[in-house]
Design a protein around this motif. Structure first.
Motif, PDB file in Angstrom:
ATOM      1  N   ILE A  96       0.882  -1.167   0.000  1.00 56.99           N
ATOM      2  CA  ILE A  96       0.000   0.000   0.000  1.00 56.99           C
ATOM      3  C   ILE A  96       0.919   1.215   0.000  1.00 56.99           C
ATOM      4  O   ILE A  96       1.554   1.523   1.014  1.00 56.99           O
ATOM      5  CB  ILE A  96      -0.909   0.031   1.248  1.00 56.99           C
ATOM      6  N   GLU A  97       1.019   1.919  -1.124  1.00 57.46           N
ATOM      7  CA  GLU A  97       2.017   2.984  -1.200  1.00 57.46           C
ATOM      8  C   GLU A  97       1.523   4.190  -1.993  1.00 57.46           C
ATOM      9  O   GLU A  97       0.765   4.075  -2.961  1.00 57.46           O
ATOM     10  CB  GLU A  97       3.306   2.461  -1.827  1.00 57.46           C
ATOM     11  N   GLY A  98       1.965   5.357  -1.516  1.00 59.50           N
ATOM     12  CA  GLY A  98       1.750   6.596  -2.259  1.00 59.50           C
ATOM     13  C   GLY A  98       0.315   7.057  -2.318  1.00 59.50           C
ATOM     14  O   GLY A  98      -0.037   7.877  -3.164  1.00 59.50           O
ATOM     15  N   ASN A  99      -0.541   6.574  -1.419  1.00 56.58           N
ATOM     16  CA  ASN A  99      -1.949   6.961  -1.439  1.00 56.58           C
ATOM     17  C   ASN A  99      -2.194   8.179  -0.550  1.00 56.58           C
ATOM     18  O   ASN A  99      -1.444   8.453   0.389  1.00 56.58           O
ATOM     19  CB  ASN A  99      -2.818   5.799  -0.956  1.00 56.58           C
ATOM     20  N   VAL A 100      -3.269   8.896  -0.838  1.00 56.79           N
ATOM     21  CA  VAL A 100      -3.682  10.047  -0.042  1.00 56.79           C
ATOM     22  C   VAL A 100      -5.050   9.740   0.558  1.00 56.79           C
ATOM     23  O   VAL A 100      -6.007   9.440  -0.169  1.00 56.79           O
ATOM     24  CB  VAL A 100      -3.748  11.323  -0.904  1.00 56.79           C
ATOM     25  N   PHE A 101      -5.138   9.800   1.892  1.00 55.51           N
ATOM     26  CA  PHE A 101      -6.385   9.559   2.609  1.00 55.51           C
ATOM     27  C   PHE A 101      -6.841  10.889   3.203  1.00 55.51           C
ATOM     28  O   PHE A 101      -6.225  11.402   4.134  1.00 55.51           O
ATOM     29  CB  PHE A 101      -6.176   8.537   3.718  1.00 55.51           C
ATOM     30  N   LEU A 102      -7.889  11.467   2.662  1.00 58.50           N
ATOM     31  CA  LEU A 102      -8.408  12.756   3.106  1.00 58.50           C
ATOM     32  C   LEU A 102      -9.713  12.527   3.856  1.00 58.50           C
ATOM     33  O   LEU A 102     -10.784  12.435   3.260  1.00 58.50           O
ATOM     34  CB  LEU A 102      -8.631  13.686   1.911  1.00 58.50           C
ATOM     35  N   GLY A 103      -9.625  12.415   5.180  1.00 55.31           N
ATOM     36  CA  GLY A 103     -10.830  12.199   5.976  1.00 55.31           C
ATOM     37  C   GLY A 103     -11.656  13.446   6.130  1.00 55.31           C
ATOM     38  O   GLY A 103     -12.870  13.389   6.287  1.00 55.31           O
ATOM     39  N   ASN A 104     -11.000  14.618   6.121  1.00 55.93           N
ATOM     40  CA  ASN A 104     -11.676  15.909   6.285  1.00 55.93           C
ATOM     41  C   ASN A 104     -12.545  15.960   7.534  1.00 55.93           C
ATOM     42  O   ASN A 104     -13.581  16.627   7.561  1.00 55.93           O
ATOM     43  CB  ASN A 104     -12.507  16.254   5.044  1.00 55.93           C
ATOM     44  N   GLY A 105     -12.126  15.213   8.576  1.00 58.65           N
ATOM     45  CA  GLY A 105     -12.836  15.241   9.846  1.00 58.65           C
ATOM     46  C   GLY A 105     -14.075  14.384   9.911  1.00 58.65           C
ATOM     47  O   GLY A 105     -14.767  14.363  10.938  1.00 58.65           O
ATOM     48  N   LYS A 106     -14.392  13.665   8.868  1.00 56.63           N
ATOM     49  CA  LYS A 106     -15.597  12.836   8.848  1.00 56.63           C
ATOM     50  C   LYS A 106     -15.412  11.620   9.754  1.00 56.63           C
ATOM     51  O   LYS A 106     -14.393  10.925   9.700  1.00 56.63           O
ATOM     52  CB  LYS A 106     -15.879  12.384   7.410  1.00 56.63           C
ATOM     53  N   LEU A 107     -16.412  11.355  10.603  1.00 58.42           N
ATOM     54  CA  LEU A 107     -16.338  10.226  11.514  1.00 58.42           C
ATOM     55  C   LEU A 107     -16.205   8.922  10.734  1.00 58.42           C
ATOM     56  O   LEU A 107     -16.841   8.729   9.699  1.00 58.42           O
ATOM     57  CB  LEU A 107     -17.581  10.175  12.399  1.00 58.42           C
ATOM     58  N   GLY A 108     -15.365   8.041  11.242  1.00 57.77           N
ATOM     59  CA  GLY A 108     -15.221   6.719  10.630  1.00 57.77           C
ATOM     60  C   GLY A 108     -14.225   6.647   9.500  1.00 57.77           C
ATOM     61  O   GLY A 108     -13.991   5.565   8.963  1.00 57.77           O
ATOM     62  N   THR A 109     -13.627   7.787   9.122  1.00 60.03           N
ATOM     63  CA  THR A 109     -12.652   7.745   8.034  1.00 60.03           C
ATOM     64  C   THR A 109     -11.348   7.145   8.556  1.00 60.03           C
ATOM     65  O   THR A 109     -10.779   7.622   9.532  1.00 60.03           O
ATOM     66  CB  THR A 109     -12.404   9.153   7.474  1.00 60.03           C
ATOM     67  N   GLY A 110     -10.897   6.111   7.893  1.00 61.56           N
ATOM     68  CA  GLY A 110      -9.730   5.381   8.358  1.00 61.56           C
ATOM     69  C   GLY A 110      -8.595   5.433   7.372  1.00 61.56           C
ATOM     70  O   GLY A 110      -8.519   6.308   6.505  1.00 61.56           O
ATOM     71  N   GLY A 111      -7.697   4.460   7.505  1.00 68.32           N
ATOM     72  CA  GLY A 111      -6.536   4.411   6.637  1.00 68.32           C
ATOM     73  C   GLY A 111      -6.255   3.003   6.165  1.00 68.32           C
ATOM     74  O   GLY A 111      -6.870   2.535   5.206  1.00 68.32           O
ATOM     75  N   VAL A 112      -5.355   2.301   6.873  1.00 73.96           N
ATOM     76  CA  VAL A 112      -4.937   0.965   6.463  1.00 73.96           C
ATOM     77  C   VAL A 112      -5.000   0.038   7.671  1.00 73.96           C
ATOM     78  O   VAL A 112      -4.530   0.382   8.752  1.00 73.96           O
ATOM     79  CB  VAL A 112      -3.507   0.970   5.881  1.00 73.96           C
TER      80      VAL A 112
END
Length: 749
Positions: A265-281
């Protein structure tokens, strides 16, 4: 040599001259075109609507002369009704089709196979699937199924999948589908609302029984936006895959290395913008790498954390949790994210700690939270080094972190953290080898500037969208509605207003409404009354209001006397549900005298996005109020995502207040979530707990007043098979029943 080159040019020109355009206008001509197509031919579908068409292509092109199946004009060929697309040939490219207003004639919508023939070296590009769902929510299928080898899906748009089933599945049934080198790139995956069950992933690569096989699928340069179907956005269940350079914007979930080894898993952008439940890996299994990613304002917890390294199951079967081994988590940046977790999910079954896990050269900046990480098992074999954290964090007990001042640098219209801290190589012998891996970039520079800037700009310029010049990136909320206002003095006018497709604000100007049949709700409707009205019926009706799919019923300043109404339920979905993504609100209203089974009943298989009850008076009713308990398959299904009952007065109530049921041990969803706050309940009595929360994922019980209610029973009962998160605060209980809690209940001060 020169003669050979000239001969090649002449042969190429000769075969090009033989290529032809085959224009087709119906399914019969399309079938004939497939049978007669030669390498280099173009099969052109005439513009317009193609209804109930089964598109099977088994023709064979070549690498230098593929057969192209395309719309006469991109975006002007609409595939509707019961239709599908099958590619079971070689070197076929499909371009410019829109699948909408229909469902798959059978099986999946698109498949890279036809019957038993797998497609190889085929491509689907500049196409779109929008809302092409089976009518029954639990009638499972995929929108895209990959078989064969070296197929590509690119520059397509996928929107609004609502029935159960992965949107895109890579199938590894046999050797002809493994080591496949598929490419899934440059697509837009958008707007998958919470499904209310497992089976809402956007992409799944393999399944648990094939987890030891190598797929070698690449998912890159895609935009995932508001993909909230379940906790897994991408579920990796095979080996050797790469999830690279994608953007995940406001998605409630994570990329999950669920089964299989040696994925990256490489070079990705995770933009949660403060939204509940937004995760990553989420990391499980062996040899997986999470490197060079950027995580911003991701606010998921536990399984949805920006980084979650799981505990494993000893001697685990394939479908459970194999232990984490030999993982690398390096060169990632976390900006204002919630804490990450190590040994996540530890319990009596998941008792094996992560082993040989290397976490180094990561940067953690936060000006909101103070807790960096949670650990749930022994960390003896988790090695941390050269990670830099901002001063806001409390220093964790584990070694391997350096606290430093981190500055924010303007970048691509946003801010990213940077530091001058060095990352010396003094760790363990394995560390040196891992640092040399080509998957690692410069320490503490996890995403190359040009790459990150390109991704952020691409979110604006629609570079992920299908190649239609008129296409606009969709939004979840904020659509512009023309609101129609209508006065209704009798049942006939009210019934007609509810069935119009427009958004309508309805004012009831009469004093009494006699119902001859249930009122069907359609679309966005607000109903108010001038003063107190009476609702009556001569014959027994199943419901006064019947919710339909995507209906949004708002009762605002709606005051009704219901003692003359002969119904089983005041509001309900249709029998046996399959009504999904509807909403109900009642605000500043009152309901009295109801004698029925329930005020609101959610039928089995129905699913509401939200039920909002605020400033409502329920008085002298002999009916259970909110009944959402009929999902008894124990597979994690439930009937409402968000329920709020706030600032209400409930007096002389005969029947319980709410019963919500979510059975089974599935952990793939966030809901249901329940808020019961600032309510006053007096003289309420039932043969069951007034509030029963079974499997509710989150609840808040705060500032409520109970008096003379269920004195010999329970006012609240919590039951959880897996886990929940329940909070109580400032509730007053006078001469009323008890609260039956469990280990997941927290009493807040």
């Amino acid at each position: 040599m020169k003669k050979i080159f000239l001969l090649g040019v002449m042969l190429s020109a000769f075969f090009t001259a033989l290529c032809k355009d085959i224009v087709v206008k119906n399914a019969t001509e399309l079938k004939a075109a497939n049978n007669n197509a030669q390498p280099g031919d173009n099969i052109i579908l005439s513009d317009g609507v193609w209804d109930n068409v089964k598109m099977d292509f088994t023709c064979k092109g070549t690498a230098s002369a593929p057969i192209i199946v395309k719309a006469e004009n991109v975006g002007k060929v609409f595939i509707q009704g019961k239709s599908y697309l099958r590619l079971g040939g070689e070197y076929i490219t499909v371009r410019g089709l829109i699948f909408t207003k229909g469902q798959a004639a059978s099986g999946d919508v698109w498949e890279f196979r036809s019957g038993k023939k797998y497609g190889n070296n085929c491509r689907i590009t500049q196409c779109k699937i929008d809302g092409f769902n089976n009518a029954d929510k639990f009638d499972e299928n995929y929108w895209i199924a990959f078989y064969g080898k070296q197929n590509r899906l690119d520059h397509n748009t996928f929107l609004n999948k609502t029935n159960i089933g992965v949107l895109l599945a890579v199938v590894l049934t046999d050797d002809a589908c493994r080591l496949n080198d598929h490419n899934i790139d440059s697509n837009y995956f958008g707007i998958r609302k919470p499904l209310g069950s497992n089976g809402g992933e956007m992409i799944r690569i393999g399944v648990s029984q094939h987890c030891e096989f190598y797929s070698n699928t690449v998912v890159k340069d895609n935009l995932f936006e508001n993909c909230d179907g379940e906790t897994e956005i991408i579920s990796v269940k095979s080996c050797g895959n790469a999830i690279r350079n994608n953007v995940f914007r406001e998605c409630q979930g994570a990329v999950v290395l669920r089964h299989g080894n040696n994925n990256t898993i490489e070079g990705n952008v995770f933009l949660g913008n403060g939204k509940l439940g937004t995760g990553g890996v989420r990391v499980i299994n062996e040899g997986n790498w999470v490197v060079n990613n950027f995580f911003s304002n991701c606010r998921g917890l536990d399984f949805r954390s920006p980084l979650s390294v799981m505990n494993g199951v000893p001697n685990s079967p394939a479908n459970r949790y194999l232990p984490v081994r030999d993982a690398v988590i390096a060169n990632n940046t976390y900006f204002n994210c919630t804490s990450f977790s190590l040994g996540e999910g530890a319990d009596t079954e998941r008792s094996m700690q992560p082993k040989n896990v290397f976490i180094f050269n990561n940067l953690f900046y936060n000006d909101v939270d103070t807790t960096l990480l949670h650990t749930y098992s022994n960390m003896d074999s988790v090695f941390l080094s050269h990670n830099v954290i901002s001063k806001k964090y409390n220093m964790p007990s584990l070694p391997g972190f350096t606290s430093d001042y981190i500055r924010l640098q303007p970048f691509a219209g946003k801010f990213i953290p940077t530091t001058t801290s060095s990352a010396p190589v003094s760790f363990l012998p394995d560390y040196y080898l891992k640092m040399q891996d080509s998957r690692l970039r410069t320490p503490l520079s996890p995403v190359a500037g040009t790459s990150l800037k390109k991704k952020m700009q691409g979110m604006v310029d629609n570079s992920w969208m299908m190649g239609m010049t008129a296409e606009k990136k969709p939004t979840v909320e904020g659509n512009t509605f023309k609101v129609k206002r209508q006065n209704c003095k009798n049942e006939e006018e009210l019934r007609a207003a509810l069935l119009t497709p427009d958004r309508v604000d309805i004012m009831l100007t009469g004093k009494s409404y006699s119902l001859s049949a249930p009122l069907l709700t359609n679309g966005y409707k607000t109903i108010s009354s001038k003063g107190l009205i009476k609702l009556t019926s001569k014959e027994e009706l199943p419901n006064a209001f019947t919710m339909q799919e995507n209906g949004n019923l708002i009762l605002m300043n709606f005051n009704a006397e219901l003692d003359g109404l002969n119904v089983k339920n005041f509001i309900s979905t249709k029998d046996k549900g399959n009504v999904i993504h509807y909403s109900i609100s009642a605000v500043r209203s009152s309901f009295s005298g109801l004698k029925a089974n329930s005020f609101f009943l959610a039928e089995e298989s129905s699913y509401a996005d939200k039920i909002l009850i605020n400033n409502v008076i329920f008085r002298n009713n002999k009916a259970n109020l909110f009944v959402l308990k009929d999902e008894k398959t124990d597979k994690g299904y439930y009937n409402v995502e968000l329920m709020r009952i706030e600032n209400c007065i409930i007096e002389n109530q005969k029947g319980y207040l709410a019963n919500l049921y979510r059975g089974g041990n599935d952990e793939s969803t966030m809901g249901p979530k329940v808020f019961f706050t600032n309510n006053k309940i007096t003289d309420a009595d039932a043969d069951a707990p007034l509030l029963r929360f079974y499997g509710v994922q989150y609840s808040l019980l705060q500032n409520n007043f109970f008096k003379n209610s269920n004195t010999n029973g329970a006012i609240v009962q919590y039951e959880d098979v897996v886990r929940g998160d329940h909070e109580q605060k400032n509730n007053s209980i006078i001469n009323s029943g008890k609260i039956i809690d469990n280990k997941f209940v927290t009493n807040l001060k």
